[in-house]
Motif scaffolding. Structure first.
Motif, PDB file in Angstrom:
ATOM      1  N   GLU A   1       0.841  -1.205   0.000  1.00  0.00           N
ATOM      2  CA  GLU A   1       0.000   0.000   0.000  1.00  0.00           C
ATOM      3  C   GLU A   1       0.872   1.250   0.000  1.00  0.00           C
ATOM      4  OE1 GLU A   1      -2.354   0.926   3.444  1.00  0.00           O
ATOM      5  OE2 GLU A   1      -0.961  -0.037   4.810  1.00  0.00           O
ATOM      6  N   GLY A   2       0.245   2.369  -0.362  1.00  0.00           N
ATOM      7  CA  GLY A   2       0.952   3.634  -0.457  1.00  0.00           C
ATOM      8  C   GLY A   2       1.651   3.725  -1.795  1.00  0.00           C
ATOM      9  N   ARG A   3       1.036   4.417  -2.741  1.00  0.00           N
ATOM     10  CA  ARG A   3       1.525   4.390  -4.121  1.00  0.00           C
ATOM     11  C   ARG A   3       2.955   4.927  -4.224  1.00  0.00           C
ATOM     12  NH1 ARG A   3      -2.413   9.226  -6.333  1.00  0.00           N
ATOM     13  NH2 ARG A   3      -1.036  10.987  -5.822  1.00  0.00           N
ATOM     14  N   ARG A   4       3.641   4.508  -5.272  1.00  0.00           N
ATOM     15  CA  ARG A   4       5.026   4.949  -5.510  1.00  0.00           C
ATOM     16  C   ARG A   4       5.071   6.469  -5.636  1.00  0.00           C
ATOM     17  NH1 ARG A   4       2.390   3.704  -9.865  1.00  0.00           N
ATOM     18  NH2 ARG A   4       2.709   4.820 -11.836  1.00  0.00           N
ATOM     19  N   GLN A   5       6.217   7.037  -5.323  1.00  0.00           N
ATOM     20  CA  GLN A   5       6.371   8.481  -5.413  1.00  0.00           C
ATOM     21  C   GLN A   5       6.662   8.907  -6.853  1.00  0.00           C
ATOM     22  OE1 GLN A   5       8.555   6.287  -4.419  1.00  0.00           O
ATOM     23  NE2 GLN A   5      10.494   7.149  -3.705  1.00  0.00           N
ATOM     24  N   GLU A   6       6.236  10.105  -7.191  1.00  0.00           N
ATOM     25  CA  GLU A   6       6.606  10.696  -8.470  1.00  0.00           C
ATOM     26  C   GLU A   6       8.104  10.989  -8.448  1.00  0.00           C
ATOM     27  OE1 GLU A   6       4.145  14.110  -9.102  1.00  0.00           O
ATOM     28  OE2 GLU A   6       2.276  12.993  -8.842  1.00  0.00           O
ATOM     29  N   ARG A   7       8.736  10.949  -9.624  1.00  0.00           N
ATOM     30  CA  ARG A   7      10.193  11.080  -9.690  1.00  0.00           C
ATOM     31  C   ARG A   7      10.686  12.369  -9.030  1.00  0.00           C
ATOM     32  NH1 ARG A   7      14.441   7.973  -9.770  1.00  0.00           N
ATOM     33  NH2 ARG A   7      13.399   6.608 -11.284  1.00  0.00           N
ATOM     34  N   ALA A   8       9.950  13.465  -9.172  1.00  0.00           N
ATOM     35  CA  ALA A   8      10.379  14.737  -8.585  1.00  0.00           C
ATOM     36  C   ALA A   8      10.350  14.712  -7.060  1.00  0.00           C
ATOM     37  CB  ALA A   8       9.503  15.877  -9.100  1.00  0.00           C
ATOM     38  N   TYR A   9       9.717  13.697  -6.486  1.00  0.00           N
ATOM     39  CA  TYR A   9       9.590  13.600  -5.036  1.00  0.00           C
ATOM     40  C   TYR A   9      10.474  12.499  -4.453  1.00  0.00           C
ATOM     41  CZ  TYR A   9       5.670  16.780  -5.577  1.00  0.00           C
ATOM     42  OH  TYR A   9       4.896  17.870  -5.867  1.00  0.00           O
ATOM     43  N   CYS A  10      11.413  12.002  -5.238  1.00  0.00           N
ATOM     44  CA  CYS A  10      12.375  11.040  -4.713  1.00  0.00           C
ATOM     45  C   CYS A  10      13.364  11.763  -3.801  1.00  0.00           C
ATOM     46  CB  CYS A  10      13.102  10.338  -5.856  1.00  0.00           C
ATOM     47  SG  CYS A  10      12.057   9.168  -6.766  1.00  0.00           S
TER      48      CYS A  10
ATOM     49  N   ILE B   1      -4.741   8.009  -2.304  1.00  0.00           N
ATOM     50  CA  ILE B   1      -3.297   7.995  -2.048  1.00  0.00           C
ATOM     51  C   ILE B   1      -2.781   6.627  -1.616  1.00  0.00           C
ATOM     52  CG2 ILE B   1      -1.440   9.099  -0.756  1.00  0.00           C
ATOM     53  CD1 ILE B   1      -2.972  10.962  -2.661  1.00  0.00           C
ATOM     54  N   ALA B   2      -3.577   5.860  -0.890  1.00  0.00           N
ATOM     55  CA  ALA B   2      -3.077   4.603  -0.326  1.00  0.00           C
ATOM     56  C   ALA B   2      -3.091   3.455  -1.324  1.00  0.00           C
ATOM     57  CB  ALA B   2      -3.893   4.223   0.908  1.00  0.00           C
ATOM     58  N   ALA B   3      -4.035   3.472  -2.251  1.00  0.00           N
ATOM     59  CA  ALA B   3      -4.186   2.346  -3.180  1.00  0.00           C
ATOM     60  C   ALA B   3      -3.007   2.275  -4.151  1.00  0.00           C
ATOM     61  CB  ALA B   3      -5.492   2.486  -3.943  1.00  0.00           C
ATOM     62  N   VAL B   4      -2.617   1.056  -4.501  1.00  0.00           N
ATOM     63  CA  VAL B   4      -1.545   0.851  -5.474  1.00  0.00           C
ATOM     64  C   VAL B   4      -2.150   0.405  -6.801  1.00  0.00           C
ATOM     65  CG1 VAL B   4       0.192   0.318  -3.731  1.00  0.00           C
ATOM     66  CG2 VAL B   4      -1.192  -1.523  -4.697  1.00  0.00           C
ATOM     67  N   ASP B   5      -1.355   0.560  -7.866  1.00  0.00           N
ATOM     68  CA  ASP B   5      -1.833   0.171  -9.193  1.00  0.00           C
ATOM     69  C   ASP B   5      -0.906  -0.876  -9.799  1.00  0.00           C
ATOM     70  OD1 ASP B   5       0.420   1.553 -10.076  1.00  0.00           O
ATOM     71  OD2 ASP B   5      -0.707   3.329 -10.696  1.00  0.00           O
ATOM     72  N   ASP B   6      -1.151  -1.215 -11.057  1.00  0.00           N
ATOM     73  CA  ASP B   6      -0.362  -2.262 -11.710  1.00  0.00           C
ATOM     74  C   ASP B   6       1.110  -1.874 -11.825  1.00  0.00           C
ATOM     75  OD1 ASP B   6      -2.573  -3.850 -11.958  1.00  0.00           O
ATOM     76  OD2 ASP B   6      -2.983  -3.314 -14.048  1.00  0.00           O
ATOM     77  N   ALA B   7       1.388  -0.587 -12.002  1.00  0.00           N
ATOM     78  CA  ALA B   7       2.784  -0.149 -12.097  1.00  0.00           C
ATOM     79  C   ALA B   7       3.507  -0.356 -10.770  1.00  0.00           C
ATOM     80  CB  ALA B   7       2.851   1.319 -12.519  1.00  0.00           C
TER      81      ALA B   7
END
Length: 376
Positions: A132-141, A353-359
């Motif tokens: 859970e907790g979707r991946r961060q956008e690249r600018a937020y790494c 925000i919490a749900a994840v997707d296929d990526a």
């Protein structure tokens, strides 16, 4: 060889890796310590100097005042031809030890030095259905997530290091993982048949690790995450919080697997030190059903709604970035904070925000595969 380790780098007899290597006759010429220090004595975001261990070996800190301090220096790596990495992770993207390992691996690869990760199980389990907790956008790494990854990722440290090495084309003979054996992927620290050794000062027990994928979100706010108490991340609150109301509103959301117990507490250090705070302790009642990220995200929404004037998101520098709010670095974008400020209902914020997707699932699958092909 070099050793990157911390206090939880022990075997089932609780003998530290440094002692084991010495007994085996290994020539350890360099010891590296991550955030909190090789000895685990420092609090969060405290830069450390260099020292020597009890055997007289130089100990270099991989946590200082600048982002550049997070990687081994070339002159230190010149002393070794193999780096052993033995760090206990806790299964959340924010926990910085895995990113210290990744940065060390990259530095070693550039220098042609082998990295061998002595992998350890994920203490909160590797069940892919609990991501859970979707991946961060690249600018937020950032150092609380150098590469895009779900917050609760169900991976081991070795799998994440291997995935980075595979993605970056590092030769397989330079990065290998000594895999975990004798324990099922979905098993947790309760199944290890050994004590839980705290890897950092505010990770004292397994229950702390269980809530941490959500509890660390509190660091991005002016709520106390329980540092300065005996139950960090399990206890949350602030001087203006009505704990009874907070608990009732959390329970009304019907999120599974926990009870919020109202309480008052007085932190001895860190946020609100010496002040009496109202808040809750999160008691996990069903580990398999509990969703730590969703639960604590909802807690932040409800706490802000209780007193918007006193609640605030952290604005000072956080883990070597001062251009992005800490809460955004933790959640992976600005969306969660913007939704909360806008007054969106807790259920809407959690769903978005919490749900994840296929990526997200693909990133996890890629890491598992990378850990397999680099495993010895």
């Amino acid at each position: 060889m070099g050793l990157l380790a911390h206090p939880a780098s022990v075997d089932r007899r609780l003998v530290h890796a440094r002692q084991i290597l010495e007994a085996l006759g290994a020539r350890v010429t360099l010891v590296l310590g991550p955030e909190h220090g090789y000895g685990g004595e420092a609090q969060d975001m405290v830069g450390l100097g260099n020292s020597r261990d009890t055997l007289g070996t130089p100990v270099r800190s991989l946590y200082g005042e600048r982002f550049e301090d997070l990687s081994p220096r070339p002159d230190d790596l010149a002393k070794i031809d193999t780096l052993l990495v033995d760090l206990q992770d806790v299964g959340a993207r924010y926990y910085t030890f895995v990113w210290t390992a990744v940065l060390a691996m990259r530095a070693c690869a550039r220098a042609g030095i082998r990295t061998l990760v002595l992998d350890r199980p994920n203490p909160i389990g590797g069940d892919g259905s609990r991501i859970e907790g979707r991946r961060q956008e690249r600018a937020y790494c950032s150092f609380v997530g150098l590469e895009p990854l779900p917050v609760r990722h169900s991976l081991t440290l070795g799998e994440i290091v291997a995935a980075c090495a595979e993605r970056e084309g590092v030769a397989r003979e330079l990065v290998r993982v000594l895999g975990v054996a004798g324990i099922g992927r979905n098993e947790s620290a309760r199944d290890w048949d050994r004590p839980f050794v705290m890897p950092s000062p505010n990770m004292p027990r397994y229950e702390t690790a269980l809530v941490y994928p959500g509890g660390c979100l509190i660091e991005g706010t002016n709520l106390s995450e329980g540092r300065g108490t005996t139950l960090p991340f399990e206890i949350v609150g602030a001087p203006w919080i009505d704990g009874m109301r907070l608990a009732d509103e959390l329970h009304a959301l019907r999120l599974p697997g926990f009870r919020a117990r109202p309480l008052t507490f007085q932190p001895t250090f860190h946020k609100h030190a010496g002040r009496i705070c109202g808040g809750v302790q999160i008691h996990v009642t069903n580990e398999k059903a509990f969703r730590p990220f969703a639960t604590y995200l909802a807690l932040v929404v409800v706490a802000r709604a209780q007193d918007p004037a006193d609640f605030a998101f952290r604005t000072e520098a956080y883990e070597f970035r001062d251009d992005v709010p800490a809460f955004d670095l933790l959640t992976g974008s600005g969306e969660a904070r913007e939704r909360i400020v806008r007054g969106d209902p807790p259920s809407d914020v959690v769903e978005a925000i919490a749900a994840v997707d296929d990526a997200d699932r693909a990133i996890v699958a890629e890491a598992i595969e990378a850990g397999s092909v680099r495993r010895i």
